[in-house]
Write a protein that holds these residues in place. Sequence first.
Motif, PDB file in Angstrom:
ATOM      1  N   GLN A   1       0.832  -1.220   0.000  1.00  0.00           N
ATOM      2  CA  GLN A   1       0.000   0.000   0.000  1.00  0.00           C
ATOM      3  C   GLN A   1       0.863   1.265   0.000  1.00  0.00           C
ATOM      4  N   LEU A   2       2.082   1.132   0.509  1.00  0.00           N
ATOM      5  CA  LEU A   2       2.981   2.298   0.570  1.00  0.00           C
ATOM      6  C   LEU A   2       3.550   2.665  -0.788  1.00  0.00           C
TER       7      LEU A   2
ATOM      8  N   ASP B   1      -0.655   5.887  -6.649  1.00  0.00           N
ATOM      9  CA  ASP B   1      -1.165   7.063  -5.933  1.00  0.00           C
ATOM     10  C   ASP B   1      -0.246   7.444  -4.777  1.00  0.00           C
ATOM     11  N   SER B   2       0.218   6.427  -4.036  1.00  0.00           N
ATOM     12  CA  SER B   2       1.088   6.725  -2.892  1.00  0.00           C
ATOM     13  C   SER B   2       2.376   7.390  -3.367  1.00  0.00           C
ATOM     14  N   VAL B   3       2.973   6.822  -4.414  1.00  0.00           N
ATOM     15  CA  VAL B   3       4.259   7.370  -4.880  1.00  0.00           C
ATOM     16  C   VAL B   3       4.071   8.809  -5.359  1.00  0.00           C
TER      17      VAL B   3
ATOM     18  N   GLN C   1       3.567   9.307   7.877  1.00  0.00           N
ATOM     19  CA  GLN C   1       2.130   9.274   8.198  1.00  0.00           C
ATOM     20  C   GLN C   1       1.503   8.015   7.623  1.00  0.00           C
ATOM     21  N   HIS C   2       1.862   7.764   6.378  1.00  0.00           N
ATOM     22  CA  HIS C   2       1.279   6.640   5.650  1.00  0.00           C
ATOM     23  C   HIS C   2       1.639   5.315   6.324  1.00  0.00           C
TER      24      HIS C   2
ATOM     25  N   CYS D   1      11.212  -6.777  -5.505  1.00  0.00           N
ATOM     26  CA  CYS D   1      11.314  -5.515  -4.757  1.00  0.00           C
ATOM     27  C   CYS D   1       9.981  -4.769  -4.736  1.00  0.00           C
ATOM     28  N   LEU D   2       9.555  -4.388  -3.550  1.00  0.00           N
ATOM     29  CA  LEU D   2       8.296  -3.645  -3.418  1.00  0.00           C
ATOM     30  C   LEU D   2       8.492  -2.153  -3.718  1.00  0.00           C
ATOM     31  N   GLY D   3       9.728  -1.697  -3.673  1.00  0.00           N
ATOM     32  CA  GLY D   3       9.965  -0.250  -3.782  1.00  0.00           C
ATOM     33  C   GLY D   3      10.256   0.232  -5.192  1.00  0.00           C
ATOM     34  N   GLN D   4      10.106  -0.664  -6.202  1.00  0.00           N
ATOM     35  CA  GLN D   4      10.544  -0.298  -7.561  1.00  0.00           C
ATOM     36  C   GLN D   4       9.931   0.976  -8.115  1.00  0.00           C
ATOM     37  N   ARG D   5       8.627   1.154  -7.886  1.00  0.00           N
ATOM     38  CA  ARG D   5       7.967   2.346  -8.453  1.00  0.00           C
ATOM     39  C   ARG D   5       8.591   3.615  -7.865  1.00  0.00           C
ATOM     40  N   LEU D   6       8.849   3.565  -6.562  1.00  0.00           N
ATOM     41  CA  LEU D   6       9.465   4.714  -5.908  1.00  0.00           C
ATOM     42  C   LEU D   6      10.911   4.909  -6.401  1.00  0.00           C
ATOM     43  N   VAL D   7      11.618   3.801  -6.531  1.00  0.00           N
ATOM     44  CA  VAL D   7      13.008   3.866  -7.004  1.00  0.00           C
ATOM     45  C   VAL D   7      13.067   4.589  -8.348  1.00  0.00           C
ATOM     46  N   TRP D   8      12.187   4.203  -9.264  1.00  0.00           N
ATOM     47  CA  TRP D   8      12.264   4.814 -10.604  1.00  0.00           C
ATOM     48  C   TRP D   8      11.814   6.264 -10.573  1.00  0.00           C
ATOM     49  N   ASP D   9      10.923   6.609  -9.663  1.00  0.00           N
ATOM     50  CA  ASP D   9      10.552   8.011  -9.555  1.00  0.00           C
ATOM     51  C   ASP D   9      11.766   8.824  -9.085  1.00  0.00           C
ATOM     52  N   ILE D  10      12.483   8.282  -8.111  1.00  0.00           N
ATOM     53  CA  ILE D  10      13.667   9.006  -7.608  1.00  0.00           C
ATOM     54  C   ILE D  10      14.734   9.097  -8.708  1.00  0.00           C
TER      55      ILE D  10
END
Length: 432
Positions: free
Chosen positions: A111-112, A116-118, A231-232, A378-387
């Motif tokens: 969910q993190l 939408d979260s990213v 917060q999330h 990896c659960l963080g891939q979407r965030l990784v690519w945004d960064i």
Amino acid sequence: MATSPTSPMSPTAPGTVGWPLVGDKSYEFYKNPRDFLNKYMTQNKSRVFSVRFLNKPTVFVCSNSGVEKVLADGGEHLELGYKAFMGQIFGDNILFTNGEEAQVLRQSLSQLFTEDSVRTYHQTIDRVLNKKLASMDISQPKCLYAFFKQLVTEICLSLFLGLDFQDAQEVSDTIISMTTTHWHGIISVPLPLKIPGRGGASSYSKALDAKKKLLEIIKERRVKTDKTFPQHISTIAHDPAVQNDTFVNNHLLLFTSALVPKALASILTSFAVEVGQKDKLSWQTECLSNPDFMDAIFLEVQRLYPAFLGGRRIVTQDYEIDGYLVPRDHAVVFMTFAAHRDPAVFEDPEEFRPERWTNCSADMKSKLFCFGAGPRGCLGQRLVWDIIKSTVNKVMGAYQWHLHDNQELSQKWLPVSRPKGEILATFTKRDQ
Ligand code: HEM
């Protein structure tokens, strides 16, 4: 109960697993992983081979098909093999869970990292980048890895702990120094083996102290900050799957550990080194106008320079990989690095050729395992690519860079893939 997929006739992988503490190959591996893999693949005439490693009978898997199979296992035959040397230094978290517990936890944590979260974290990423770039001093050449590591460390701590480096420079410096000490504990694994460059007992106990202090800061930050990620994650603490606050704090410890900025800086540096070479400078301009071309470069960067060399599993039920029986209680080490250079899948595997990804099939992309794959990917891939994409677009939008002549571009592979030496580049303002 799952049935074993092995045939009674399967041979074990070639090589020798030796005896406890005798013939262990850990030292040789850590000294030079690339030479190690080439030596044992050649000696055994196989991309799957057996050795004693971390004092356990271990099968190294270096074929693309073998790594794909290992990563597809959702706990039927394999468990994650990290708890033995990282359990204490991180405390309970998803990396040390298996089976159904892991599945439920993944669902909660995912969910993190939804689209939408990213999107809600993006503002923080942009804010840090704008501030850093506005004060960027280009009068001196920069060491690319150090430059990107500083940038992404600030992004990660701002995001995961809601820190504002401008207002809280002192707290930020303390946290960075703690994460460094904590990191030294991760690599000073308390094993009955002395591994080069791994530190010793005192680094380990200092790291445990740093862990305690970091967890105190994390608890404080969760109460104080009104920033989105903390917060999330607090809202998912009410999810029964996440169990309790300690579990949430331990995940924040994992995400804020030095491992994440190191991996991000690894990918950014490999990209910057490739497009900063004199004969490839036009690639920078092309990346800005053609996102598909930039994607192709990043795919090739992942293929040749995956941030993490590979990973580890423990066999809970006899298993077969590439026709070899891997007995229960053996360890499996999957080598992403070698799978990405498997000539059975990639033509001219040692060549950096972004064009291999133009118009390629989705199936071809599924041969890359930089972020693992399948049920434990990896659960963080979407965030990784945004960064990563935000960083590259902002830096490249404002500046161009070129590497200095006659620098040795050889690579080291542990703890993350990065140039062995300091690779210096000069930045100039991009002509508008
Ligand atoms: C460039 C940065 C990163 C790289 C290269 C990377 C790579 C990986 C890899 C290879 C795995 C699978 C390990 C295995 O199968 O043994 C993994 C798992 C995981 N990653 Fe990442 N990661 C990165 C950043 C992140 C970030 C930023 C987060 C979250 C904030 C994250 C969260 C996770 C989680 C929670 C898992 C465990 C999934 C599970 O055990 O089911 N990663 N990562």
